[in-house]
Scaffold this active site. Structure first.
Site, short mmCIF file in Angstrom:
data_model
loop_
_atom_site.label_atom_id
_atom_site.label_comp_id
_atom_site.label_asym_id
_atom_site.label_seq_id
_atom_site.Cartn_x
_atom_site.Cartn_y
_atom_site.Cartn_z
CD GLU A 11 19.53 -84.45 47.38
OE1 GLU A 11 20.42 -85.29 47.53
OE2 GLU A 11 19.31 -83.89 46.28
CD GLU A 24 19.41 -83.54 34.33
OE1 GLU A 24 20.10 -84.32 34.98
OE2 GLU A 24 19.25 -83.66 33.08
CG ASN A 25 17.39 -74.87 32.55
OD1 ASN A 25 18.16 -74.37 31.73
ND2 ASN A 25 16.18 -74.42 32.77
CB CYS A 70 21.70 -81.08 48.89
SG CYS A 70 20.96 -80.60 47.30
CB CYS A 88 19.71 -81.17 44.13
SG CYS A 88 21.39 -80.88 43.55
CB CYS A 106 25.68 -82.23 46.01
SG CYS A 106 24.46 -80.89 46.11
CE1 TYR A 132 22.96 -81.13 33.98
CE2 TYR A 132 24.56 -80.56 35.68
CZ TYR A 132 23.67 -81.46 35.13
OH TYR A 132 23.45 -82.66 35.72
#
Length: 129
Positions: A55, A44-45, A92, A53, A89, A48
């Protein structure tokens, strides 16, 4: 390596996740045609949209070594209440489609339930050129 073993490795990868904002740790393990294994976790950052992800990190690592065919992927969301919250998601799924992925394994929580899916069942009309 069998899908359940990959699910266990994905759970281990999830524990290395960098997820200080969502606190939703995800791990993924990609299996190549020759048995190669590539792990990834979500990163994460604070911005956002810059988050990655699990995957995608596993796929990127695999591709960086020259892999062009993904046999399968295991995804583990150790903080999901149940397996329904563990699926890749849409972005991905399209990444997996690009590399001919055949199957997906998902697990969540303590890992007591592991689901196996043919990839086409999760992404039946994937985009391709």
């Amino acid at each position: 390596m069998i899908p359940q073993d990959l699910a266990g490795r994905a759970r281990e990868a999830a524990l290395r996740s960098y997820s200080p904002y969502s606190r939703f740790r995800v791990g993924a393990v990609v299996l190549g045609a020759a048995g190669e294994i590539y792990e990834g976790c979500n990163v994460e950052n604070a911005a956002y949209g810059s988050s990655i992800c699990a995957e995608a990190t596993a796929i990127a690592g695999a591709v960086a070594t020259g892999l062009r065919k993904i046999v399968g992927i295991a995804v583990a969301c150790v903080d999901a209440a149940d397996v329904d919250g563990a699926y890749p998601c849409g972005n991905c799924r399209q990444l997996l489609n690009e590399f001919g992925t055949e199957w997906v394994v998902v697990t969540a929580g303590e890992g007591t339930e592991v689901r196996f899916h043919e990839f086409d069942g999760l992404h039946p009309y994937g985009f391709s050129l």
